[in-house]
Design an enzyme around this catalytic site. Sequence first.
Site, PDB file in Angstrom:
ATOM      1  N   HIS A   5      -1.355  -7.202  -5.356  1.00 54.32           N
ATOM      2  CA  HIS A   5      -0.232  -6.685  -6.144  1.00 54.32           C
ATOM      3  C   HIS A   5       0.445  -7.809  -6.931  1.00 54.32           C
ATOM      4  CE1 HIS A   5       2.661  -3.612  -7.156  1.00 54.32           C
ATOM      5  NE2 HIS A   5       3.672  -4.323  -6.695  1.00 54.32           N
ATOM      6  N   HIS A  28       8.117  -6.448  -0.298  1.00 50.17           N
ATOM      7  CA  HIS A  28       6.835  -7.130  -0.262  1.00 50.17           C
ATOM      8  C   HIS A  28       6.845  -8.332   0.674  1.00 50.17           C
ATOM      9  CE1 HIS A  28       5.304  -4.516  -3.290  1.00 50.17           C
ATOM     10  NE2 HIS A  28       6.169  -4.909  -4.211  1.00 50.17           N
ATOM     11  N   LYS A  44       8.549   0.117   1.193  1.00 49.07           N
ATOM     12  CA  LYS A  44       7.158   0.331   0.790  1.00 49.07           C
ATOM     13  C   LYS A  44       6.562  -0.962   0.252  1.00 49.07           C
ATOM     14  CE  LYS A  44       8.609   2.374  -3.641  1.00 49.07           C
ATOM     15  NZ  LYS A  44       8.045   1.453  -4.620  1.00 49.07           N
ATOM     16  N   CYS A  66       7.114   3.636 -10.487  1.00 48.30           N
ATOM     17  CA  CYS A  66       7.396   4.174  -9.152  1.00 48.30           C
ATOM     18  C   CYS A  66       8.052   5.551  -9.186  1.00 48.30           C
ATOM     19  CB  CYS A  66       8.226   3.168  -8.359  1.00 48.30           C
ATOM     20  SG  CYS A  66       7.296   1.645  -8.020  1.00 48.30           S
ATOM     21  N   ASP A  80      13.903   2.758  -5.803  1.00 47.77           N
ATOM     22  CA  ASP A  80      13.845   1.323  -6.136  1.00 47.77           C
ATOM     23  C   ASP A  80      14.973   0.817  -7.040  1.00 47.77           C
ATOM     24  OD1 ASP A  80      11.534   1.758  -4.746  1.00 47.77           O
ATOM     25  OD2 ASP A  80      10.176   1.076  -6.316  1.00 47.77           O
ATOM     26  N   HIS A 112       8.021 -10.283  -6.858  1.00 48.89           N
ATOM     27  CA  HIS A 112       9.268  -9.508  -6.939  1.00 48.89           C
ATOM     28  C   HIS A 112       9.539  -8.825  -5.602  1.00 48.89           C
ATOM     29  CE1 HIS A 112       6.065  -6.595  -7.828  1.00 48.89           C
ATOM     30  NE2 HIS A 112       6.872  -5.676  -7.297  1.00 48.89           N
ATOM     31  N   ASP A 130      10.964  -1.463  -2.802  1.00 52.09           N
ATOM     32  CA  ASP A 130       9.823  -2.359  -2.647  1.00 52.09           C
ATOM     33  C   ASP A 130      10.234  -3.431  -1.640  1.00 52.09           C
ATOM     34  OD1 ASP A 130       8.148  -1.108  -4.421  1.00 52.09           O
ATOM     35  OD2 ASP A 130       7.939  -2.804  -5.779  1.00 52.09           O
TER      36      ASP A 130
END
Length: 200
Positions: free
Chosen positions: A62, A53, A104, A150, A9, A79, A51
């Site tokens: 989340h 999203h 992810k 993470c 990340d 984010h 990440d």
Amino acid sequence: MTRALFIIDVQNDFTEGGALGVDGGTAVATHLTSYLERAADSYSLVIASRDWHSPDGDNGGHFARIGEEPDFLDTWPVHCVAGTPGADYHPALDQSHITLHVKKGQGEPAYSIFDGLVDGGASDGATITDVLESHGVTEVDVAGIATDYCVRASVLDAVEHGRHVRVFTDLIAGVARETSDAALAEMGHAGAVLVGSDAD
């Protein structure tokens, strides 16, 4: 070779100025690039996670709901929304040595790289477990952001999946000193080896 490098990340939203920026994030990106220049050939795989999203909804709880404050434990500010600059790798991270990309958190909470899926190429849609097993990877080195979230989750999962894990303490950055120190202690207790990236 049976060793992989996990880059966790290293994204704009997790570095200084981002939605969840941590101090030292830019330095991690810069120093990782220097490390890869000298060490990429020692890995059979260099796997980078992001990440990624969904722009719709709260991603399984989340994201904090509109009008509610995030608790920074289970709920977070918006984010790393897919396709936005915040979800991009930090520009100081040289991507040319990365062999696999993992996304992810697509619509759900996800901290560990093991929660994601490979994006693109012959391994598209594969899990990290599948990839490590198919390449015979027994050793994993870990770097990235954030130490106390993470990185921690990815390291603990790698140990649980039977890999010998090293955490490069000079190539990570955490949200807070106290929680980062606790995470490092937890990772060490689980069996991960805490070393500098010049350990070899």
